[in-house]
Write a protein that holds these residues in place. Structure first.
Motif, PDB file in Angstrom:
ATOM      1  N   ALA A   8       0.747  -1.078  -0.011  1.00 59.28           N
ATOM      2  CA  ALA A   8       0.068  -0.069   0.018  1.00 59.28           C
ATOM      3  C   ALA A   8       0.937   0.896  -0.057  1.00 59.28           C
ATOM      4  O   ALA A   8       0.618   2.319  -0.670  1.00 59.28           O
ATOM      5  CB  ALA A   8      -0.934  -0.053   1.063  1.00 59.28           C
ATOM      6  N   THR A   9       1.731   1.264   0.649  1.00 53.23           N
ATOM      7  CA  THR A   9       2.878   2.439   0.774  1.00 53.23           C
ATOM      8  C   THR A   9       3.397   2.661  -0.580  1.00 53.23           C
ATOM      9  O   THR A   9       3.469   3.785  -1.150  1.00 53.23           O
ATOM     10  CB  THR A   9       4.049   2.135   1.878  1.00 53.23           C
ATOM     11  N   VAL A  10       3.953   1.623  -1.441  1.00 50.51           N
ATOM     12  CA  VAL A  10       4.499   1.588  -2.558  1.00 50.51           C
ATOM     13  C   VAL A  10       3.485   2.188  -3.446  1.00 50.51           C
ATOM     14  O   VAL A  10       3.852   3.129  -4.255  1.00 50.51           O
ATOM     15  CB  VAL A  10       5.053   0.172  -3.242  1.00 50.51           C
ATOM     16  N   VAL A  11       2.401   1.690  -3.696  1.00 51.06           N
ATOM     17  CA  VAL A  11       1.165   2.200  -4.473  1.00 51.06           C
ATOM     18  C   VAL A  11       0.853   3.775  -3.989  1.00 51.06           C
ATOM     19  O   VAL A  11       0.649   4.715  -4.987  1.00 51.06           O
ATOM     20  CB  VAL A  11      -0.070   1.531  -4.276  1.00 51.06           C
ATOM     21  N   LEU A  12       1.026   4.204  -2.854  1.00 49.66           N
ATOM     22  CA  LEU A  12       0.782   5.661  -2.428  1.00 49.66           C
ATOM     23  C   LEU A  12       1.818   6.368  -3.041  1.00 49.66           C
ATOM     24  O   LEU A  12       1.616   7.543  -3.426  1.00 49.66           O
ATOM     25  CB  LEU A  12       0.516   5.515  -1.176  1.00 49.66           C
ATOM     26  N   VAL A  13       2.969   5.819  -2.891  1.00 51.65           N
ATOM     27  CA  VAL A  13       4.173   6.913  -3.482  1.00 51.65           C
ATOM     28  C   VAL A  13       4.133   6.945  -4.966  1.00 51.65           C
ATOM     29  O   VAL A  13       4.462   7.870  -5.347  1.00 51.65           O
ATOM     30  CB  VAL A  13       5.372   6.006  -2.710  1.00 51.65           C
ATOM     31  N   VAL A  14       4.045   5.903  -5.608  1.00 50.32           N
ATOM     32  CA  VAL A  14       3.839   5.726  -7.144  1.00 50.32           C
ATOM     33  C   VAL A  14       2.981   6.755  -7.645  1.00 50.32           C
ATOM     34  O   VAL A  14       3.058   7.727  -8.283  1.00 50.32           O
ATOM     35  CB  VAL A  14       3.614   4.605  -7.711  1.00 50.32           C
ATOM     36  N   MET A  15       1.691   6.688  -7.015  1.00 47.72           N
ATOM     37  CA  MET A  15       0.500   7.760  -7.177  1.00 47.72           C
ATOM     38  C   MET A  15       0.718   8.932  -6.631  1.00 47.72           C
ATOM     39  O   MET A  15       0.233   9.883  -7.333  1.00 47.72           O
ATOM     40  CB  MET A  15      -0.850   7.083  -6.726  1.00 47.72           C
ATOM     41  N   GLY A  16       1.740   9.143  -5.728  1.00 46.03           N
ATOM     42  CA  GLY A  16       2.055  10.368  -5.295  1.00 46.03           C
ATOM     43  C   GLY A  16       2.715  11.327  -6.305  1.00 46.03           C
ATOM     44  O   GLY A  16       2.833  12.476  -5.938  1.00 46.03           O
ATOM     45  N   ASP A  19      -0.196  13.303  -7.324  1.00 43.77           N
ATOM     46  CA  ASP A  19      -0.719  14.012  -6.204  1.00 43.77           C
ATOM     47  C   ASP A  19       0.153  14.217  -4.946  1.00 43.77           C
ATOM     48  O   ASP A  19       0.080  12.975  -4.217  1.00 43.77           O
ATOM     49  CB  ASP A  19      -2.382  13.267  -5.913  1.00 43.77           C
ATOM     50  N   ASN A  20       0.832  15.309  -4.488  1.00 43.64           N
ATOM     51  CA  ASN A  20       1.362  15.221  -3.357  1.00 43.64           C
ATOM     52  C   ASN A  20       0.865  14.737  -1.959  1.00 43.64           C
ATOM     53  O   ASN A  20       1.471  14.538  -1.266  1.00 43.64           O
ATOM     54  CB  ASN A  20       1.919  16.499  -3.316  1.00 43.64           C
ATOM     55  N   VAL A  21      -0.529  14.958  -2.018  1.00 45.43           N
ATOM     56  CA  VAL A  21      -1.141  14.500  -0.801  1.00 45.43           C
ATOM     57  C   VAL A  21      -1.138  13.128  -0.656  1.00 45.43           C
ATOM     58  O   VAL A  21      -1.040  12.545   0.607  1.00 45.43           O
ATOM     59  CB  VAL A  21      -2.820  15.020  -0.883  1.00 45.43           C
ATOM     60  N   LEU A  22      -0.933  12.327  -1.750  1.00 47.44           N
ATOM     61  CA  LEU A  22      -0.883  10.787  -1.340  1.00 47.44           C
ATOM     62  C   LEU A  22       0.555  10.557  -0.529  1.00 47.44           C
ATOM     63  O   LEU A  22       0.662   9.457  -0.096  1.00 47.44           O
ATOM     64  CB  LEU A  22      -0.654  10.017  -2.960  1.00 47.44           C
ATOM     65  N   TRP A  23       1.597  11.164  -0.892  1.00 48.41           N
ATOM     66  CA  TRP A  23       2.872  11.095   0.013  1.00 48.41           C
ATOM     67  C   TRP A  23       2.608  11.455   1.527  1.00 48.41           C
ATOM     68  O   TRP A  23       3.145  10.538   2.076  1.00 48.41           O
ATOM     69  CB  TRP A  23       3.986  12.355  -0.461  1.00 48.41           C
ATOM     70  N   LEU A  24       1.740  12.284   1.756  1.00 45.19           N
ATOM     71  CA  LEU A  24       1.428  12.492   3.065  1.00 45.19           C
ATOM     72  C   LEU A  24       0.591  11.124   3.694  1.00 45.19           C
ATOM     73  O   LEU A  24       0.947  10.922   4.702  1.00 45.19           O
ATOM     74  CB  LEU A  24       0.782  13.593   3.453  1.00 45.19           C
ATOM     75  N   ALA A  25      -0.213  10.499   2.647  1.00 45.36           N
ATOM     76  CA  ALA A  25      -0.894   9.510   3.298  1.00 45.36           C
ATOM     77  C   ALA A  25      -0.020   8.166   3.318  1.00 45.36           C
ATOM     78  O   ALA A  25       0.114   7.480   4.212  1.00 45.36           O
ATOM     79  CB  ALA A  25      -1.903   9.270   2.155  1.00 45.36           C
ATOM     80  N   ALA A  26       1.045   8.056   2.360  1.00 46.36           N
ATOM     81  CA  ALA A  26       2.037   7.126   2.557  1.00 46.36           C
ATOM     82  C   ALA A  26       2.799   7.178   4.038  1.00 46.36           C
ATOM     83  O   ALA A  26       2.987   6.397   4.568  1.00 46.36           O
ATOM     84  CB  ALA A  26       2.987   7.238   1.384  1.00 46.36           C
ATOM     85  N   ALA A  27       3.215   8.436   4.327  1.00 42.17           N
ATOM     86  CA  ALA A  27       4.003   8.716   5.386  1.00 42.17           C
ATOM     87  C   ALA A  27       3.049   8.419   6.606  1.00 42.17           C
ATOM     88  O   ALA A  27       3.499   7.598   7.548  1.00 42.17           O
ATOM     89  CB  ALA A  27       4.591  10.028   5.490  1.00 42.17           C
ATOM     90  N   GLY A  28       1.789   8.968   6.613  1.00 42.76           N
ATOM     91  CA  GLY A  28       1.018   8.657   7.887  1.00 42.76           C
ATOM     92  C   GLY A  28       0.881   7.054   7.971  1.00 42.76           C
ATOM     93  O   GLY A  28       0.607   6.384   9.134  1.00 42.76           O
ATOM     94  N   LEU A  29       0.526   6.209   6.828  1.00 44.63           N
ATOM     95  CA  LEU A  29       0.516   5.043   6.903  1.00 44.63           C
ATOM     96  C   LEU A  29       1.648   4.235   7.584  1.00 44.63           C
ATOM     97  O   LEU A  29       1.688   3.160   8.130  1.00 44.63           O
ATOM     98  CB  LEU A  29       0.285   4.229   5.234  1.00 44.63           C
ATOM     99  N   VAL A  30       2.828   4.556   7.348  1.00 43.67           N
ATOM    100  CA  VAL A  30       4.042   3.985   7.820  1.00 43.67           C
ATOM    101  C   VAL A  30       4.164   4.276   9.254  1.00 43.67           C
ATOM    102  O   VAL A  30       4.502   3.504   9.912  1.00 43.67           O
ATOM    103  CB  VAL A  30       5.459   4.554   7.080  1.00 43.67           C
ATOM    104  N   PHE A  31       3.815   5.502   9.554  1.00 46.40           N
ATOM    105  CA  PHE A  31       3.684   5.990  10.920  1.00 46.40           C
ATOM    106  C   PHE A  31       2.977   5.143  11.747  1.00 46.40           C
ATOM    107  O   PHE A  31       3.254   4.530  12.803  1.00 46.40           O
ATOM    108  CB  PHE A  31       3.740   7.374  10.846  1.00 46.40           C
ATOM    109  N   VAL A  32       1.702   5.040  11.315  1.00 45.03           N
ATOM    110  CA  VAL A  32       0.630   4.346  12.043  1.00 45.03           C
ATOM    111  C   VAL A  32       1.099   2.676  12.248  1.00 45.03           C
ATOM    112  O   VAL A  32       0.945   2.260  13.161  1.00 45.03           O
ATOM    113  CB  VAL A  32      -0.632   4.422  11.469  1.00 45.03           C
ATOM    114  N   TYR A  33       1.742   2.260  11.245  1.00 46.40           N
ATOM    115  CA  TYR A  33       2.029   0.863  11.223  1.00 46.40           C
ATOM    116  C   TYR A  33       3.085   0.666  12.317  1.00 46.40           C
ATOM    117  O   TYR A  33       3.135  -0.081  12.966  1.00 46.40           O
ATOM    118  CB  TYR A  33       2.606   0.377   9.850  1.00 46.40           C
TER     119      TYR A  33
END
Length: 85
Positions: A8-16, A19-33
């Motif tokens: 999911a993080t890789v997908v969010l980074v690639v899609m980021g 859209d730069n907001v997806l980079w934040l979503a990826a960082a948030g996902l890693v943090f929560v994990y």
């Protein structure tokens, strides 16, 4: 679970890249994990009070330790009383 988070993080980074907001979503996902998901007990978040801790785990507070110790003593007294030892 870890594989799902990594994919999911890789997908969010690639899609980021679009859209730069997806980079934040990826960082948030890693943090929560890393903050909540790596307990090893199968649950996403540690339980907060309301019961006895799992076998072998240390209580969070001294009060929880005392409650667990007293409960264990009551069980042992009851066992000895019922078994006539």
């Amino acid at each position: 679970m870890g594989t799902l988070i990594v994919s999911a993080t890789v997908v969010l980074v690639v899609m980021g890249f679009n859209d730069n907001v997806l980079w934040l979503a990826a960082a948030g996902l890693v943090f929560v994990y890393f903050r909540y998901g790596r307990t090893g007990s199968g649950s996403a978040a540690p339980s907060s009070g309301g019961g006895t801790p799992a076998a072998g785990s240390a209580p969070a507070t001294y009060r929880a330790y005392r409650q667990r110790r007293d409960q264990q003593a009551r069980w042992e007294r009851r066992y000895r009383r019922e078994r006539g030892q």
